[in-house]
Design a protein around this motif. Structure first.
Motif, PDB file in Angstrom:
ATOM      1  N   LEU A  97       0.807  -1.212   0.000  1.00 38.33           N
ATOM      2  CA  LEU A  97       0.000   0.000   0.000  1.00 38.33           C
ATOM      3  C   LEU A  97       0.846   1.270   0.000  1.00 38.33           C
ATOM      4  CD1 LEU A  97      -2.849  -1.014   2.440  1.00 38.33           C
ATOM      5  CD2 LEU A  97      -3.071  -0.483   0.003  1.00 38.33           C
ATOM      6  N   SER A  98       2.028   1.198   0.632  1.00 42.54           N
ATOM      7  CA  SER A  98       2.859   2.398   0.723  1.00 42.54           C
ATOM      8  C   SER A  98       4.318   2.026   0.970  1.00 42.54           C
ATOM      9  CB  SER A  98       2.342   3.311   1.836  1.00 42.54           C
ATOM     10  OG  SER A  98       3.112   4.477   1.907  1.00 42.54           O
ATOM     11  N   PRO A  99       5.040   1.613  -0.070  1.00 40.70           N
ATOM     12  CA  PRO A  99       6.434   1.181   0.105  1.00 40.70           C
ATOM     13  C   PRO A  99       7.318   2.229   0.783  1.00 40.70           C
ATOM     14  CG  PRO A  99       5.692   0.740  -2.137  1.00 40.70           C
ATOM     15  CD  PRO A  99       4.622   1.539  -1.466  1.00 40.70           C
ATOM     16  N   GLU A 100       7.136   3.486   0.430  1.00 46.03           N
ATOM     17  CA  GLU A 100       7.965   4.567   0.976  1.00 46.03           C
ATOM     18  C   GLU A 100       7.756   4.734   2.482  1.00 46.03           C
ATOM     19  OE1 GLU A 100      10.385   8.029   1.342  1.00 46.03           O
ATOM     20  OE2 GLU A 100      10.315   6.580  -0.274  1.00 46.03           O
ATOM     21  N   SER A 101       6.557   4.438   2.977  1.00 45.49           N
ATOM     22  CA  SER A 101       6.319   4.594   4.413  1.00 45.49           C
ATOM     23  C   SER A 101       7.012   3.499   5.218  1.00 45.49           C
ATOM     24  CB  SER A 101       4.821   4.600   4.729  1.00 45.49           C
ATOM     25  OG  SER A 101       4.272   3.305   4.584  1.00 45.49           O
ATOM     26  N   VAL A 102       7.327   2.392   4.573  1.00 49.63           N
ATOM     27  CA  VAL A 102       8.008   1.282   5.250  1.00 49.63           C
ATOM     28  C   VAL A 102       9.519   1.445   5.148  1.00 49.63           C
ATOM     29  CG1 VAL A 102       8.367  -1.222   5.244  1.00 49.63           C
ATOM     30  CG2 VAL A 102       6.074  -0.286   4.901  1.00 49.63           C
TER      31      VAL A 102
END
Length: 129
Positions: A97-102
């Motif tokens: 859903l949100s690679p950058e947030s991980v």
């Protein structure tokens, strides 16, 4: 309207209202938790539709022969996701859903998946061993 106010007043009504608000928040946010409705077959279609194979090699997925990202053909047997999270349905869905947030600075683009699409893609990837 007066009747609705009476039903939501008092401890029982307040408890119901808080529960309803919580439920609406889960539904409104796309509740990204994998569950019994995730479907690996739909996940394979999601992976095709979002052209994941343009960057990743994925055996069994048509035209998934990319070499920019890591191969995903044995993803289900990997211990970690992007070297940052233990490999689990919840974590993988969150990552999709949100690679950058991980992983800050991650080069994997956000594909703007829905919660359902992310759950299904995660379910498919976790079958690959």
């Amino acid at each position: 309207m007066h009747g609705a106010q009476n039903r939501l007043s008092g401890p029982t009504g307040a408890t119901r209202a808080v529960g309803l608000i919580g439920l609406l928040m889960l539904v409104g946010c796309g509740n990204a938790r994998p569950g019994p409705t995730s479907n690996p077959a739909r996940g394979k279609l999601v992976i095709n539709r979002h052209a994941c194979g343009s960057c990743h090699w994925i055996a069994g997925v048509a035209e998934a022969n990319g070499t920019v990202g890591p191969p995903l053909s044995h993803f289900g047997s990997q211990q970690m996701i992007a070297g940052a999270l233990p490999n689990s349905p919840d974590n993988l869905t969150r990552y999709l859903l949100s690679p950058e947030s991980v992983v800050k600075g991650n080069v994997m683009p956000n594909q703007h998946l829905t919660g359902g699409d992310a759950r299904d893609a995660a379910a498919y990837l976790l079958t690959l061993r």
